[in-house]
Each structure stands twice: as C-alpha cells, then as structure tokens.
Design a protein around this motif. Structure first.
Motif, short mmCIF file in Angstrom:
data_model
loop_
_atom_site.label_atom_id
_atom_site.label_comp_id
_atom_site.label_asym_id
_atom_site.label_seq_id
_atom_site.Cartn_x
_atom_site.Cartn_y
_atom_site.Cartn_z
N GLY A 97 37.31 116.33 37.61
CA GLY A 97 37.05 116.47 36.19
C GLY A 97 35.58 116.63 35.86
O GLY A 97 35.23 117.10 34.78
N HIS A 125 40.12 117.94 34.21
CA HIS A 125 40.95 117.55 35.34
C HIS A 125 42.37 118.11 35.22
O HIS A 125 42.96 118.53 36.22
CB HIS A 125 40.99 116.03 35.43
CG HIS A 125 41.99 115.49 36.43
ND1 HIS A 125 41.91 115.76 37.77
CD2 HIS A 125 43.10 114.72 36.26
CE1 HIS A 125 42.92 115.16 38.41
NE2 HIS A 125 43.65 114.55 37.50
N GLN A 126 42.89 118.14 34.01
CA GLN A 126 44.27 118.55 33.80
C GLN A 126 44.43 120.04 33.55
O GLN A 126 45.47 120.63 33.87
CB GLN A 126 44.86 117.77 32.61
CG GLN A 126 44.89 116.26 32.83
CD GLN A 126 45.19 115.49 31.56
OE1 GLN A 126 45.31 116.06 30.48
NE2 GLN A 126 45.31 114.17 31.69
N VAL A 147 39.50 109.87 36.93
CA VAL A 147 39.90 111.09 37.64
C VAL A 147 38.90 111.36 38.75
O VAL A 147 37.78 110.82 38.76
CB VAL A 147 39.97 112.28 36.67
CG1 VAL A 147 40.96 112.00 35.55
CG2 VAL A 147 38.59 112.62 36.12
N LYS A 167 38.79 114.35 31.30
CA LYS A 167 40.24 114.36 31.50
C LYS A 167 40.81 115.75 31.28
O LYS A 167 41.70 116.20 32.01
CB LYS A 167 40.91 113.36 30.55
CG LYS A 167 40.72 111.90 30.94
CD LYS A 167 41.48 110.98 30.00
CE LYS A 167 41.37 109.53 30.45
NZ LYS A 167 42.11 108.61 29.55
N THR A 213 34.70 111.13 28.20
CA THR A 213 35.98 110.79 28.82
C THR A 213 37.04 111.83 28.47
O THR A 213 37.82 112.27 29.33
CB THR A 213 36.45 109.40 28.37
OG1 THR A 213 35.47 108.42 28.73
CG2 THR A 213 37.77 109.03 29.03
N SER A 216 37.24 107.95 32.90
CA SER A 216 38.44 108.78 32.83
C SER A 216 39.40 108.56 33.99
O SER A 216 40.52 109.05 33.97
CB SER A 216 38.03 110.26 32.78
OG SER A 216 37.23 110.58 33.90
#
Length: 368
Positions: free
Chosen positions: A180, A229-230, A263, A226, A222, A261
């Motif tokens: 992330g 990352h997603q 990740v 995230k 944060t 976060s």
C-alpha cells in the motif's frame, strides 16, 4: 527539554557564550574557528546531533573555509554549468506543465466534498490521460535527475527470503499482496525526484489533510494506503516516516502513521555517496544547497530496494512494533545508524548554528 539547553552551554544556561558564535555585519551567523575550549563545545554539539552534521568539503551549514582549488572549480561551474542546468531544468518543468494542462483541459477533477474549496483529486484520474501524465512524469523526472548530475543510478534488489517475507496462510501459487505504501529514508528533496521517476507514487499534501476535519493527517494516510493496497489502479503512497531529512548516515525513529493500515509496505533505501559536496539536505539552507548541487558536475545515488514487507498479526495489532521492525530491517540492510533524535532536536541544532538565543521557542514549535 531543559536538558537540551543545558548541554548546549554548561557554563551559562541563559544564552550561548559570545565567543562560540560570531555574527558578521550583514547579520549572517558563522561559527568561529574554535580554540581548545570552544572546540570542545562544538564537538559535543556535533556528537549530540550527529544525524544532522555535514562532513563534506563545504563544512557546517555549507560555510566552511574552502581550499583554493575548490574555489576555482566553484567559480568555473557558476559561470558555465549552473546557467545551462537552470535553463534545462526550467524547460523540463515547462514541458511537463503543458502536458498536464493539455491532459486535464477538458476533464473535471474529482472533488472530496461539495463546497467550492473541496480538494481537487487528480490522483484517481483514469484512462489515457493518466497514462500520459504518469509515463511523461516518470521520464521527465529521470531527465531532471540527469540535469542535476545524476547520470546513472545504481540500484540493488534484495532477494526475498523466508525471514523477511511473512506470508501466513497463503499458497505459493497465490499472487502476492500489493504493497500500500513505499517506505523510504529521507535525505534530500532529490528523494522525491527519484521516487517519481521510479514509480510515480501519490503524496499527501497538507491542504488535502485539512479537507476532512475528523480524519486528520493519519486518517487520510491510512485511507489512501488501504486504497492503494486493494485497488491496483490506485497509485501507491510515498511516505517518509522519519518526518525530516538527515545527513544520510542515520535513520531516525519512524512515525506510525504509515503503518496504521495494517497492509504490506515496500521499503526503499537511498544513499548519496560523495567526494566534495554531499547532496544531503541537513543543516544547509535550501538556496545554498541548490547552488552547490548544480555546481557539482557528477552526483551519485545508490538505491537498495528491499522485498515487500508483510506484517505479522502481532505487527498488525501494534503499529509501533510494525514501524520499529521495518526501521530495523532498513537500518541493517542499508548499513545505517539508528538514532533516537527527531525534528525537535534538529531545530535546536539549527538554532544553535544560527546563533538563536531563544531556543525554548524553537522547541515548542509543532512538528509537521
């Protein structure tokens, strides 16, 4: 932090000794060549704030006494190399500005919030416009580094091992998680140019952090980490968890905002080997640093890219532990010295070098 002030002047806590710092008629404070007593004070000061001390030819604050050969090289570069580089740098900036203006000319940016002062969001632009902006941005950032004398960049990739990658409960065939954020040590403003040329990540500006009062800086960071990352189409975040720059030999304590976060992150270590002038932006003014950097024909940059760091469950539950473990790994792989001082101590050191007698007011400034 009263002890900080006492250590700076053991004989007169109220103000620095008049013979330690001298001030020219134009108001520029300069350190005198120390005698035996003053030399001990200066040595103690540099030992205490070692992470911000310059060790190049140009000395403390870039105002050291230069040898004759260095003065001649500086004069020649000022009238030949610097004008050429300034013109080239301005040309690169103008070209990229025009590219961005053309790509966003008929595209309304996303906005967070309904008011007129809502933050314009170009980071989530998609399609050919984003492709052109990102690819041109990476290429022109590398060209800018070339203009500044970084003709080649040595990059080392650390091979991942079972001790550095913790991938619990995942099969080998499964695609690894996307980090992330990129976590990097902070040495100079040149760091930003390198990361833009390498991956063109996303940054969080102060204005953006104020667009939502209840989030704050940590909340915005944060959320963006995230999302990166997603969502593969979202740009990765670029974070300097030290919060300030050093002389390149030390690694300061990490702030936990980048690790809330939970990740994976991608650690990157930057080093600037030098012979004459250090590109580190530590105790030298910005204008003086830019001039000296442009006067140096060749500058060097070494990059160590570590494997993606996957946090354990314990690290996910404790962001401070997560931050400390990543910091230890980067210090070990980059041969960096771990220091316990931070931005507040840097301000104290700068105030002492500039002959600032009101050091308590410096200590009470808010860390950005």
């Amino acid at each position: 932090m009263e002890f900080e002030l006492k250590d700076l002047n053991p004989t007169q806590p109220s103000q620095p000794p008049p013979d330690v710092l001298s001030t020219k008629e134009d108001g520029r404070p300069l350190l005198k060549k120390p005698d035996s007593h003053d030399g001990e004070n200066l040595e103690e000061l540099e030992k205490k704030f070692a992470a911000y001390v310059r060790h190049d030819v140009y000395g403390t604050m870039g105002r050291g006494e230069l040898p004759l050969a260095e003065k001649l090289l500086l004069c020649i570069a000022l009238v030949t190399l610097v004008p050429i580089r300034v013109v080239l740098a301005m040309t690169v900036l103008l070209i990229y500005y025009l590219i961005c203006r053309i790509c966003t000319l008929f595209s309304a940016p996303n906005q967070e919030g309904e008011d007129e002062q809502a933050q314009e969001d170009y980071a989530h632009m998609v399609g050919w416009r984003r492709t052109v902006i990102v690819q041109c941005g990476r290429s022109l950032s590398r060209l800018m580094l070339f203009v500044f004398g970084f003709y080649w960049i040595k990059t080392t990739y650390r091979i991942p091992s079972s001790t550095t990658i913790q991938n619990e409960g995942k099969e080998e065939e499964e695609e690894p998680e996307r980090p992330g954020a990129i976590i990097s040590n902070h040495v100079s403003y040149i760091d930003i140019l390198y990361h833009m040329s390498s991956s063109f990540p996303s940054f969080v500006a102060k204005r953006e952090s104020k667009s939502s009062d209840f989030k704050g800086v940590s909340g915005v960071v944060t959320e963006r980490v995230k999302e990166a990352h997603q969502n593969k189409s979202a740009p990765m975040m670029m974070l300097f968890p030290e919060g300030t720059t050093t002389n390149g030999d030390y690694l300061l304590p990490f702030k936990t905002g980048a690790f809330l976060s939970q990740v994976p992150v991608l650690p990157v270590i930057l080093r600037y080997p030098y012979r004459r002038f250090s590109p580190a932006w530590d105790s030298i003014s910005g204008a003086r640093h830019v001039i000296y950097l442009l006067c140096q024909f060749v500058n060097h940059l070494e990059v160590i890219r570590l494997p993606i760091y996957y946090p354990s469950q314990q690290e996910k539950d404790d962001p401070k532990l997560y931050a400390n473990n990543v910091r230890r790994l980067m210090a070990s792989e980059g041969n960096l010295i771990m220091s316990d001082i931070g931005l507040a101590e840097k301000r104290v050191y700068h105030a002492a070098l500039n002959g600032n007698n009101s050091l308590p007011s410096v200590l009470h400034q808010k860390d950005d």
